[in-house]
Design an enzyme around this catalytic site. Structure first.
Site, mmCIF file in Angstrom:
data_model
loop_
_atom_site.group_PDB
_atom_site.id
_atom_site.type_symbol
_atom_site.label_atom_id
_atom_site.label_comp_id
_atom_site.label_asym_id
_atom_site.label_seq_id
_atom_site.Cartn_x
_atom_site.Cartn_y
_atom_site.Cartn_z
ATOM 1 N N LYS A 155 -37.001 -108.089 44.859
ATOM 2 C CA LYS A 155 -37.997 -107.663 45.634
ATOM 3 C C LYS A 155 -37.763 -107.466 47.137
ATOM 4 O O LYS A 155 -36.630 -108.193 47.614
ATOM 5 C CB LYS A 155 -39.064 -109.194 45.781
ATOM 6 C CG LYS A 155 -39.818 -109.352 44.444
ATOM 7 C CD LYS A 155 -40.505 -108.140 44.192
ATOM 8 C CE LYS A 155 -41.315 -108.536 42.951
ATOM 9 N NZ LYS A 155 -41.901 -107.238 42.374
ATOM 10 N N ASP A 183 -37.912 -103.206 44.316
ATOM 11 C CA ASP A 183 -39.550 -103.168 44.233
ATOM 12 C C ASP A 183 -39.993 -103.753 45.780
ATOM 13 O O ASP A 183 -40.071 -104.920 45.960
ATOM 14 C CB ASP A 183 -39.959 -104.161 42.970
ATOM 15 C CG ASP A 183 -41.420 -103.952 43.067
ATOM 16 O OD1 ASP A 183 -42.269 -103.198 43.581
ATOM 17 O OD2 ASP A 183 -41.931 -104.792 42.003
ATOM 18 N N GLU A 209 -39.177 -98.988 43.585
ATOM 19 C CA GLU A 209 -40.568 -99.382 42.963
ATOM 20 C C GLU A 209 -41.313 -99.406 44.155
ATOM 21 O O GLU A 209 -41.360 -100.262 44.890
ATOM 22 C CB GLU A 209 -40.449 -100.285 42.118
ATOM 23 C CG GLU A 209 -41.819 -100.686 41.551
ATOM 24 C CD GLU A 209 -41.463 -101.614 40.142
ATOM 25 O OE1 GLU A 209 -40.676 -101.582 39.490
ATOM 26 O OE2 GLU A 209 -42.238 -102.533 40.131
ATOM 27 N N GLU A 235 -47.906 -99.341 38.309
ATOM 28 C CA GLU A 235 -48.412 -100.598 37.663
ATOM 29 C C GLU A 235 -50.064 -100.952 38.177
ATOM 30 O O GLU A 235 -50.584 -101.524 37.391
ATOM 31 C CB GLU A 235 -47.468 -101.739 38.095
ATOM 32 C CG GLU A 235 -47.762 -102.240 39.368
ATOM 33 C CD GLU A 235 -46.863 -103.381 39.861
ATOM 34 O OE1 GLU A 235 -45.396 -103.054 39.895
ATOM 35 O OE2 GLU A 235 -47.120 -104.389 40.145
ATOM 36 N N ASP A 258 -49.164 -100.474 33.278
ATOM 37 C CA ASP A 258 -49.375 -101.788 32.596
ATOM 38 C C ASP A 258 -50.415 -101.850 31.667
ATOM 39 O O ASP A 258 -51.529 -101.410 32.085
ATOM 40 C CB ASP A 258 -49.817 -102.639 33.597
ATOM 41 C CG ASP A 258 -49.481 -104.063 33.288
ATOM 42 O OD1 ASP A 258 -49.033 -105.072 34.097
ATOM 43 O OD2 ASP A 258 -50.202 -104.381 32.352
ATOM 44 N N HIS A 285 -44.622 -101.533 33.168
ATOM 45 C CA HIS A 285 -44.577 -102.690 33.811
ATOM 46 C C HIS A 285 -45.069 -103.799 32.884
ATOM 47 O O HIS A 285 -45.825 -103.560 31.928
ATOM 48 C CB HIS A 285 -45.778 -102.498 34.944
ATOM 49 C CG HIS A 285 -45.922 -103.735 35.937
ATOM 50 N ND1 HIS A 285 -46.937 -104.303 35.765
ATOM 51 C CD2 HIS A 285 -45.321 -104.224 36.871
ATOM 52 C CE1 HIS A 285 -47.149 -105.296 36.592
ATOM 53 N NE2 HIS A 285 -45.941 -105.088 37.399
ATOM 54 N N GLU A 318 -38.939 -104.638 31.000
ATOM 55 C CA GLU A 318 -39.361 -105.543 32.285
ATOM 56 C C GLU A 318 -39.337 -106.846 31.823
ATOM 57 O O GLU A 318 -40.551 -107.236 31.294
ATOM 58 C CB GLU A 318 -40.530 -105.128 33.007
ATOM 59 C CG GLU A 318 -40.552 -106.275 34.197
ATOM 60 C CD GLU A 318 -41.552 -105.666 35.413
ATOM 61 O OE1 GLU A 318 -42.344 -104.887 35.415
ATOM 62 O OE2 GLU A 318 -41.172 -106.283 36.440
HETATM 63 CA CA CA Z 1 -43.780 -104.159 40.543
#
Ligand code: CA
Length: 364
Positions: A155, A183, A209, A235, A258, A285, A318
């Site tokens: 992250k 991300d 991302e 996502e 997603d 995702h 993922e």
């Molecule tokens: Ca993400």
């Protein structure tokens, strides 16, 4: 076969240790579960980030044939007033029923698997309330390498100083051979996203991302042209219409629908076809319970490499490594990453059996 009853469950799991992405702290994990009963004695399970209303269930599902998946999707969307996230759980449950009725895993109903095990990337490396976050991230990243992962995602989006320091630290901790993605969870505006992206690019990042807010088509196009790295996102998008402009205007290199938000198997296949027609990669995702995990595996197994090559870029799955019993305990046999690979379930339908004691424990 007819649908006789639909139950919905809103599950909530309180985290032992909260963590943060660029936008918020997470203190609990949630899942909207749908269970569909039929007069044949077969039941199906699905997950969406929201669940259908009782009015939509009564108007669009009760008495219908679960094989009419496309018809039911459209009825719920056009007349039932349901958004794609609420339809997602229903759609996944219907595919589960059809697979069980035909004694086939869902991936076979979708046309067969290009891969029966998928190389996973570890999703983790969140911000936490610890004295030395840089050391904590380095230790966590090395742990994933020790577990056999060849790829991971961290992250960012916490500001230039945090991102530059910690991306470099994680890259140093894992060495040059491991795939590293970042991300930002929509935490930046276009200018900041480009500025930070230029400063972290030297760490050989596999993708960047959600640098900016989900729907800013022109912003994604601008960032993609400005940076020498792959841009990923999508996502949070619902339905084929949600993805259309970002795909057609080339806002991404990697599209990440997603299955529990975009509209289930039925809609995700359409999004994948649109991405393929525009020469973009699809890497789903995944952030949910055992049901979303199983559904994503079935769908991702059926997505061909793009482009097909002697040494294709791997179809990375993922794999959420954060603590969440809705993912680890809801299925009686947990789906795990072993030496960096996740096996696609082989039993009929989704190929998982739900533990009702866990379901009831976390239902509100
Ligand atoms: Ca993400």
């Amino acid at each position: 076969m007819k649908i006789t009853e639909v139950k919905t469950y809103n599950l909530s799991y309180p985290l032992i240790e909260p963590f943060a992405n660029a936008r918020s702290w997470s203190k609990a994990r949630h899942a909207g579960i749908v269970e569909i009963y039929t007069d044949a004695g077969i039941t199906g399970w699905g997950e969406g980030t929201s669940t259908p209303s009782q009015a939509a269930i009564d108007a669009c599902l009760i008495g219908e044939d679960p094989f009419d998946i496309e018809v039911i999707w459209n009825t719920m969307h056009q007349r039932g007033g349901s958004n794609a996230a609420a339809i997602s759980g229903v759609d996944i449950a219907l595919w589960d029923i059809v697979g069980k009725a035909l004694n086939q895993p869902i991936y076979r109903l979708l046309g067969g698997a290009f891969r029966n095990q998928i190389p996973a990337y570890a999703t983790g490396l969140f911000k936490k309330d610890v004295p030395d976050i840089t050391q904590a991230l380095m230790d966590e990243a090395k742990g994933y390498v020790d577990q056999g992962f060849s790829a991971m995602k961290m992250k960012i989006g916490f500001g230039e100083a945090y991102d530059v320091k910690n991306v470099a630290a994680v890259r140093k901790a894992i060495g040059d051979e491991i795939i590293l993605a970042v991300d930002a969870n929509c935490g930046y505006d276009v200018g900041t996203a480009i500025d930070v992206g230029q400063k972290i690019a030297e760490n050989d990042l596999f993708w960047y991302e959600e640098p900016i807010t989900t729907n800013d088509v022109e912003g994604y196009v601008e960032i993609r042209r400005a940076l020498n790295m792959r841009i990923a996102g999508g996502e949070g998008l619902q339905g084929r219409w949600g993805f259309r402009d970002l795909i057609q205007k080339r806002g991404y290199d990697i599209v990440q629908p997603d299955i529990s938000i975009a509209g289930g198997f039925t809609e995700c296949r359409k999004v994948a076809a649109m991405a393929s027609a525009n020469h973009l990669r699809v890497l789903p995702h995944m952030w949910g319970s055992s049901i979303r995990l199983a559904a994503t595996l079935h769908w991702q197994a059926t997505i061909p490499d793009a482009p097909q090559a002697l040494n294709p870029i791997p179809s990375l799955f993922e794999f959420d490594m954060t603590e969440n019993r809705l993912r680890t305990d809801l299925a009686k046999v947990p789906i795990q990453a072993v030496e960096g690979y996740v096996a696609v379930p082989q039993e009929p339908g989704l190929g998982i059996e739900i533990d009702r004691t866990v379901l009831e424990k976390y239902a509100s």
